[in-house]
Design a protein around this motif. Structure first.
Motif, PDB file in Angstrom:
ATOM      1  N   LYS A   1     -12.839   9.220  18.005  1.00 49.90           N
ATOM      2  CA  LYS A   1     -14.165   8.917  18.541  1.00 49.90           C
ATOM      3  C   LYS A   1     -15.253   9.316  17.556  1.00 49.90           C
ATOM      4  O   LYS A   1     -16.294   8.652  17.458  1.00 49.90           O
ATOM      5  CB  LYS A   1     -14.370   9.636  19.874  1.00 49.90           C
ATOM      6  N   PHE A   2     -15.016  10.391  16.796  1.00 53.36           N
ATOM      7  CA  PHE A   2     -15.947  10.789  15.746  1.00 53.36           C
ATOM      8  C   PHE A   2     -16.106   9.651  14.732  1.00 53.36           C
ATOM      9  O   PHE A   2     -17.229   9.263  14.367  1.00 53.36           O
ATOM     10  CB  PHE A   2     -15.433  12.059  15.069  1.00 53.36           C
TER      11      PHE A   2
ATOM     12  N   ARG B   1     -21.780  15.247  18.201  1.00 50.46           N
ATOM     13  CA  ARG B   1     -22.124  15.407  19.614  1.00 50.46           C
ATOM     14  C   ARG B   1     -21.236  14.558  20.526  1.00 50.46           C
ATOM     15  O   ARG B   1     -21.470  14.518  21.726  1.00 50.46           O
ATOM     16  CB  ARG B   1     -23.595  15.030  19.845  1.00 50.46           C
ATOM     17  N   VAL B   2     -20.237  13.891  19.987  1.00 51.29           N
ATOM     18  CA  VAL B   2     -19.369  13.076  20.827  1.00 51.29           C
ATOM     19  C   VAL B   2     -18.497  13.972  21.687  1.00 51.29           C
ATOM     20  O   VAL B   2     -18.155  15.105  21.322  1.00 51.29           O
ATOM     21  CB  VAL B   2     -18.491  12.128  19.979  1.00 51.29           C
TER      22      VAL B   2
ATOM     23  N   LYS C   1     -20.341   3.104  14.393  1.00 50.32           N
ATOM     24  CA  LYS C   1     -21.357   2.559  15.288  1.00 50.32           C
ATOM     25  C   LYS C   1     -22.756   2.802  14.753  1.00 50.32           C
ATOM     26  O   LYS C   1     -23.613   1.897  14.780  1.00 50.32           O
ATOM     27  CB  LYS C   1     -21.197   3.184  16.673  1.00 50.32           C
ATOM     28  N   MET C   2     -22.988   4.017  14.255  1.00 55.07           N
ATOM     29  CA  MET C   2     -24.312   4.325  13.699  1.00 55.07           C
ATOM     30  C   MET C   2     -24.603   3.454  12.484  1.00 55.07           C
ATOM     31  O   MET C   2     -25.746   3.049  12.244  1.00 55.07           O
ATOM     32  CB  MET C   2     -24.374   5.803  13.315  1.00 55.07           C
TER      33      MET C   2
ATOM     34  N   ALA D   1     -25.141  12.766  15.295  1.00 52.23           N
ATOM     35  CA  ALA D   1     -24.618  11.919  16.369  1.00 52.23           C
ATOM     36  C   ALA D   1     -23.105  12.030  16.480  1.00 52.23           C
ATOM     37  O   ALA D   1     -22.549  12.032  17.598  1.00 52.23           O
ATOM     38  CB  ALA D   1     -25.024  10.474  16.125  1.00 52.23           C
ATOM     39  N   ALA D   2     -22.418  12.115  15.352  1.00 54.39           N
ATOM     40  CA  ALA D   2     -20.956  12.173  15.382  1.00 54.39           C
ATOM     41  C   ALA D   2     -20.448  13.497  15.933  1.00 54.39           C
ATOM     42  O   ALA D   2     -19.433  13.536  16.640  1.00 54.39           O
ATOM     43  CB  ALA D   2     -20.398  11.937  13.985  1.00 54.39           C
TER      44      ALA D   2
ATOM     45  N   SER E   1     -25.039  -0.420  13.834  1.00 51.99           N
ATOM     46  CA  SER E   1     -26.027  -0.710  14.878  1.00 51.99           C
ATOM     47  C   SER E   1     -27.463  -0.719  14.372  1.00 51.99           C
ATOM     48  O   SER E   1     -28.377  -1.020  15.129  1.00 51.99           O
ATOM     49  CB  SER E   1     -25.900   0.311  16.011  1.00 51.99           C
TER      50      SER E   1
ATOM     51  N   GLU F   1     -17.963   6.714  16.165  1.00 56.41           N
ATOM     52  CA  GLU F   1     -19.405   6.949  16.268  1.00 56.41           C
ATOM     53  C   GLU F   1     -20.094   6.751  14.924  1.00 56.41           C
ATOM     54  O   GLU F   1     -21.192   6.198  14.855  1.00 56.41           O
ATOM     55  CB  GLU F   1     -19.660   8.360  16.796  1.00 56.41           C
TER      56      GLU F   1
END
Length: 1317
Positions: free
Chosen positions: A391-392, A170-171, A398-399, A167-168, A402, A395
């Motif tokens: 942003k990495f 793919r930002v 956030k993962m 996920a990180a 969340s 993310e």
């Protein structure tokens, strides 16, 4: 001793006839009698010249001169206080503007690399060779279990790791109207250039993934991170290209069947050398049930979960196995092993995403159409990298928060840009802390100096003004440093403002303390001058000691040391100027407020002063009018002014309370023998304990110490330090070295690193190949292909056949290179047994740089994987089989190459220091053999300072202590006092080292700065006390008590103020500041108080230096000094003529020569006889010899004897008469200053009396002139009247004579006769 002059009743050196014994004792306890050289060194020098005392003439002369200058300065400041304040504020505000040009250094090489040292030379050489320093950027993620005992070597933990990293990576970010992906920013392996096949080259470039170092590469799931995000469609191929189902060998075979016009042999050789085979297709799946798991996976059919520990043992391999081996120590942390050295468990997993550096990214995109319209530059490249990394990290957080991943694991992102931000933020000025610190300081000073019961004499206003003055002075000093180009760093922003505030406040308390204790009989216009005269020298001495100590320490070549010491010295000079030039002007304004009887802080109010009325009894009727002025309330008196009436005025001033407590309780207590013995034993124990603790202090500074706590960065660094300890390093070889002919020495140099224990070895226990080895392997492969083609007849001396392989043709082109510019090609080398690499593995030296051009371009993946970073970059030469041009461009001689190594097991400073020493020894060994080289990497940049930190620190402390010794020696001219002060400061530094061991603080550059600071801070605890001790009179015990009494209050207030300023560091968000700076600064204040107010006074009472003034008559006080002679009044002589009066008025009055007498002895000048005008002595001896005659008559028998004062005749014949003559010699001293120099040696009271006498003489002269003028005017008026009367008489006589001549004739004769009678 002569009687005092009645016109100077305030002179404390004169004993009044009516003075009571208590008043006499109080007067003899004044500072003038017991601390003469401190109050008035000129008086002490005068007494020394008269032989009344013993002492050092030179030291007294220096102090007298300094006191005179300070007194003149104070009087000037008091007279022009408003102008001085205006100019000072204007100048300081101007310097404050310089803060706008301040530069902050945050990089390690800017802070701790020794100037002029080998590391600085190495960094400069690297910068010159590589241009602007630039390196790749790393984005890291560490995974740990929340339960520290849980191992992560199982499929579930790795799958959670995959979710977060996938996920990180793919930002995307949108900047400058462009969408930026990881592929646009990451570092990718290089591919060969294929001229004429740009479309195929573009496809390969899109397929080649980013370099991601991850434990997932041991499994098929690692391919999910490589992408591409959108599968690439290639015509005529069965499947789209995506790494989750890409088998490079199968694709290559499939392309061969299509018979594309493409150099497939070159591509095949490229893949073979890089180890690109089946990629991830034959690696086990963590989740065999995944529908995308390939059937070729070993556990696909069985469905068994793989043995994660076994797979991760010895590391993982990327898609290019030959060049992408990820060491186990890099991806697995906190590992435990079994008996076979295989992994058993692990506490952490780490993934590293390699990004381009800002310069590399700028150059990569500079010629691309994508950025042509945005004005692409390096700053924008840095902004894109920074935004993507942020942003990495967001993310990843956030993962984690969340609920997308299991709550049993924690993930911590980190990037090198984040670390740079933290270091930059750590070096910024914390305005919040500074404002809070100064606000609390204002409150403390106000509470300390305020007097609630007497708002007129309260000093809160002047204290607040002093703190505000120090605030603007610190800002001005820092602005001046910025104007001088002195950079700022963490030490100058975190320590210097509070240091300058604490030291400045202590000087301010010393001046206000002297102002408080000033006597009330001091003329108001001289009070500021007297304050500077008494305390100015102490402030000057302490400040100069501090400045010299910091300037001496600034000689060290470490930038952080030098910057801190220079800034501290400059700020202390600014503080010194403010305390001696500006703050006295504030005191003068406060004195005007008191004179106006206005309240402190609320100047509009005029409360009634609680001071008792100061009445002085008349001693002379002629002075009764003067004394009437003293019957009013003296609002300018201080809280400790002596009260003539004996009324004790209560005060709430804390300074006065501390002074009384020191005099009545503390000083007598510490001077007790039992306390002395106990304190000395305690001091010895403290010193021994400190020595032991100093040996236990370890070196080091962890990165976690300079990162704010409770942040992801702090958690990451703590885990990384705990579980990994992984670094990379390079062995750099320099120019001025012939690489083609010294290849064997390079191989030997590289192989020697296998002896370094912390360097990671390969599976065979050896080292990975470096650029020269990869270069040689490429040439050997070409040589094999060439030999094969020659054997098949496809290549001859003159040509090659169409069916010859690309590698054989390339080898042919290399074989014919001679390496000579004038004759580059020689085909005869083909049949002459020439080889690209000889049997000893040495590349042909003559064509070495021709071969290098071909290798760097045509084997780009190996060249990039070697991390050789060859400079100058090799020439580009692309091989094409159809190109019959044989000449290959020759590269320039190398001046810079790198040999990469991986380091592990470096978890503490001691292990890193051991590594640095071993590597340095190896480099020096081969430098002696002719190979110029040096190591490079984070361990050497950040930790090499610790190799010479202790030596540099000892040198700095020695310089600082030597500077203090010299300063004290010069200003006091007392070697033993300088030795005691220096030893006390050295003991304080030793105690602080021991306190570091107790607090668990490691020795790094920051604590080293605080140790140097301890010398400057300790000066205030010792120098004031030593100066007070030397200037006091009496035995050592008495002088030590007097010293403690005089300096305890300002020292305690200064220490409390410094502790209060340092306590503001507790509000810092950096735990490092609170743990290190705050603890050590508070420890320094506490140790300084104990040493300065307990140990040092006792040492002085035992081993202290001799006093400057040693009276000969009274051992504990100065004898009452001889008074000054009375003023010489002119003696006027009367004259009987008008001309004599005029001459008397126009000439100066002179004393009439007369012989000295006992009754008028104090009235006579020094030259009382006309023959004594040349006598210049300020002292005369007059001997009076009275003669007394005594007659004694003795009677025979039982008659008694009688004595008479006059001779008598004996009435008895047997009487014996004896005449005795006695002579008594009486010596009387008459002091008359004969010149200006001797007059200047008297106390300011004498100067005051001089001015009063001069004014009286001027008034007498003016009165005499007025009287003479009136007398002359009356005399002239009488003469005019007489002349007018005579004229009228003559006129009447003449008129009468003309009217009756006869009668006039008769009368004339009669009148003449009568007049004669």
């Amino acid at each position: 001793m002569v009687a005092p002059d009645s016109e100077a009743p305030s002179n404390p050196r004169i004993t009044a006839a009516h003075e009571s014994p208590c008043a006499t004792e109080a007067r003899h306890s004044a500072d003038l009698y017991i601390r003469t050289s401190w109050v008035d060194a000129a008086l002490a020098l005068s007494e020394l010249e008269k032989g009344n005392i013993e002492g050092g003439r030179t030291s007294l002369w220096i102090r007298a001169w300094l006191q005179e200058q300070l007194f003149i300065l104070g009087c000037f400041l008091q007279g022009d206080a408003g102008k001085v304040l205006f100019v000072a504020i204007l100048v300081l505000s101007t310097f404050c503007v310089g803060l706008k040009s301040a530069q902050i250094h945050t990089r390690v090489d800017q802070l701790w690399v020794q100037e002029g040292g080998r590391l600085e030379a190495e960094l400069k050489y690297t910068a010159q060779a590589l241009g602007e320093a630039d390196s790749s950027t790393h984005q890291l993620v560490i995974q740990t279990a929340k339960d520290p005992d849980v191992s992560l070597l199982h499929a579930g933990a790795l799958l959670e790791h995959l979710k977060v990293v996938h996920a990180a990576t793919r930002v995307t970010i949108h900047m400058y109207d462009i969408e930026w992906h990881l592929k646009d920013l990451c570092y990718s392996p290089s591919i060969p250039d294929f001229e004429g096949y740009h479309h195929i080259e573009s496809i390969i470039d899109n397929v080649i993934p980013c370099a991601i170092i991850t434990p997932l590469d041991c499994f098929w799931e690692g391919s999910k991170l490589l992408g591409p995000d959108y599968p690439i469609f290639v015509p005529h191929l069965k499947h789209k290209l995506q790494w989750t189902h890409l088998n490079p060998l199968e694709v290559l075979e499939e392309v061969k069947k299509l018979k594309f016009q493409f150099p497939l042999s070159t591509m095949e050789a490229y893949m073979k050398r890089a180890g690109i085979t089946s990629a991830y297709m034959k690696k086990p799946c963590l989740d065999p049930t995944d529908p995308h798991c390939p059937s070729t996976a070993p556990n696909k059919k069985s469905g068994h979960i793989p043995d994660v520990a076994a797979e991760l043992s010895h590391g993982c391999y990327g898609f290019a196995a030959a060049y992408m081996h990820w060491p186990e120590q890099l991806i697995v942390g906190g590992a435990t092993r079994n008996s076979t050295s295989a992994l058993r468990s692990a506490r952490a997993l780490q993934t590293v995403v390699q990004l381009m550096g800002e310069r590399e990214m700028y150059e990569y995109w500079a010629d691309h159409y994508k950025v042509h319209q945005i004005g692409w530059n390096q700053e924008k490249a840095a902004a894109v990298l920074d935004a993507w990394q942020r942003k990495f990290a967001a993310e990843v957080r956030k993962m984690t928060t969340s609920g997308s991943v299991s709550s049993a694991y924690s993930f911590y992102p980190f990037s090198t840009s984040t670390l740079n931000d933290i270091l930059g933020k750590f070096s910024e000025v914390s305005l919040k802390n500074i404002i809070l610190g100064y606000m609390f300081m204002l409150i403390y000073v106000a509470v300390t100096l305020i007097q609630w019961r007497d708002p007129i004499r309260s000093q809160a206003g002047v204290g607040i003004a002093g703190v505000l003055l120090l605030s603007i002075t610190v800002a001005a000093g820092l602005g001046f440093c910025a104007l001088l180009g002195i950079p700022f760093n963490a030490s100058s922003t975190q320590i210097v403002p509070f240091l300058a505030l604490g030291l400045g406040v202590q000087d301010m308390f010393l001046l206000t303390h002297t102002y408080v204790e000033q006597a009330g009989d001091v003329p108001r216009e001289e009070r500021t001058g007297l304050v500077l005269k008494k305390s100015g020298l102490s402030v000057l001495l302490a400040s100069l000691c501090n400045v010299m100590a910091f300037l001496a320490a600034a000689l060290l070549p470490i930038p952080a040391f030098r910057v801190f010491c220079l800034q501290a010295a400059i700020l202390l000079l600014f503080n010194l100027g403010s305390m001696l030039l500006v703050f006295p002007a504030m005191i003068s304004l406060d004195l005007r407020r008191r004179s106006a009887a206005r309240a402190d802080l609320l100047c509009c109010l005029m409360p009634e002063s609680p001071l008792p009325r100061k009445k002085i009894p008349d001693r002379n009727k002629s002075t009764s009018r003067k004394n009437e002025k003293n019957h009013r309330i003296d609002t300018t008196r201080q809280p400790l002014d002596p009260d003539v009436t004996g009324v004790v005025t209560k005060t709430c001033c804390l300074s006065v309370s501390l002074t009384k407590w020191a005099k009545n309780q503390y000083a007598p207590f510490i001077m007790r023998p039992a306390v002395k013995v106990t304190s000395m034993l305690a001091l010895i124990a403290v010193i021994l304990t400190s020595v032991w603790g100093a040996t236990k202090v370890k070196d080091g500074l962890d990165l976690t110490d300079i990162v704010p706590e409770n942040t992801d960065e702090h958690e990451f660094l703590s885990r990384q330090e705990k579980y990994f300890g992984f670094y990379n390093m390079y062995a750099v070889t320099q120019g001025d070295f012939e690489y083609p002919t010294n290849q064997k020495l390079l191989y030997e140099y590289h192989d020697q690193f296998v002896r370094i224990p912390n360097i990671i070895k390969n599976d065979n226990g050896g080292l990975t190949k470096f650029w020269l080895g990869l270069f040689r392997d490429w040439l050997l492969d070409l040589q094999v292909a060439f030999d094969k083609e020659v054997a098949n007849g496809c290549i001859t001396q003159e040509y090659w056949c169409k069916n010859a392989s690309d590698e054989g043709i390339l080898a042919y082109k290399l074989m014919v290179q001679t390496g000579h510019v004038d004759n580059p090609i020689d085909k005869s080398l083909i049949t002459a047994g020439h080889r690209l690499v000889d049997k000893d593995g040495i590349i042909n030296p003559k064509a070495f740089y021709n071969y290098l051009s071909a290798w760097a371009t045509n084997d780009a993946l190996a060249y990039g994987a070697s991390q050789g970073n060859l400079k100058p970059q090799p020439q580009r030469w692309i091989h094409s089989p159809e190109d019959v041009h044989l000449e290959i461009k020759k590269s320039s001689p190398l001046i810079y190459t790198q040999l990469p190594f991986y380091l592990s097991g470096l978890s503490d400073t001691d292990s890193i220091k051991a590594l640095i020493r071993s590597v340095r020894d190896l480099c020096l060994k081969y430098e002696a053999k002719g190979l110029p080289n040096f190591p490079s990497g984070i361990p050497f940049l950040f930790w090499e300072q610790y190799l010479y930190l202790r030596t540099s620190l000892l040198l700095a402390l020695a310089c600082a202590l030597a500077a203090v010794f010299i300063a004290v020696m010069v200003l006091l001219l007392n070697a033993w006092a300088a030795v005691l002060v220096t030893l006390s400061l050295a003991t304080l530094v030793l105690q602080l080292l021991g306190m570091m061991a107790l607090l668990g603080v490691k020795l790094s550059a920051m604590p080293a700065v605080l140790l140097v600071l301890a010398v400057g801070r300790g000066v205030h605890f010792t120098v004031h006390l030593c100066l007070a001790f030397v200037t006091s009179i009496g035995c050592k015990r008495r002088r030590a008590s007097l010293a403690v009494e005089s300096v305890l209050a300002p020292v305690v207030h200064g220490a409390l103020a410094a502790a209060l300023a340092a306590s503001m560091l507790a509000a810092s968000e950096f735990g490092f500041v609170a743990r290190l700076f705050l603890r050590l600064l508070l420890a320094l204040v506490l140790l300084g108080l104990v040493d300065g107010l307990l140990f040092f006074p006792i040492v002085l009472s035992i081993l202290g230096p001799a006093a400057e003034v040693r009276p000969l008559e009274h051992p504990e006080r100065l004898s009452t000094p001889s008074p000054k002679s009375s003023p010489i009044h002119p003696r006027k002589s009367s004259s009987g003529s008008g001309g004599g009066d005029k001459s008397s008025r126009n000439s100066k009055s002179a004393p009439r020569p007369c012989a000295p007498s006992l009754t008028t002895i104090t009235e006579e000048p020094s030259s009382w006889h006309s023959s004594a005008h040349s006598v210049q002595s300020s002292m005369q001896s007059i001997v009076v010899q009275p003669e007394v005659v005594v007659e004694t008559t003795t009677y025979n028998g039982s008659d008694s004897a009688s004595g008479r004062s006059t001779p008598t005749k004996s009435s008895h014949g047997g009487a014996i008469t004896t005449k005795v003559t006695a002579t008594a010699n009486i010596k009387v001293e008459v002091v008359t200053p004969s010149d200006r120099k001797s007059r200047r040696s008297y106390h300011y009271y004498d100067r005051r009396r001089d001015r009063d006498d001069d004014r009286d003489r001027d008034r007498d002269r003016e009165r005499d002139r007025d009287r003479d003028r009136d007398r002359d005017r009356d005399r002239d008026r009488d003469r005019e009247r007489s002349r007018e009367r005579d004229r009228r008489d003559r006129y009447r006589d003449e008129r009468e004579h003309r009217a009756s001549p006869r009668e006039n004739g008769r009368d004339s004769g009669h009148e003449s006769d009568s007049s004669r009678h």
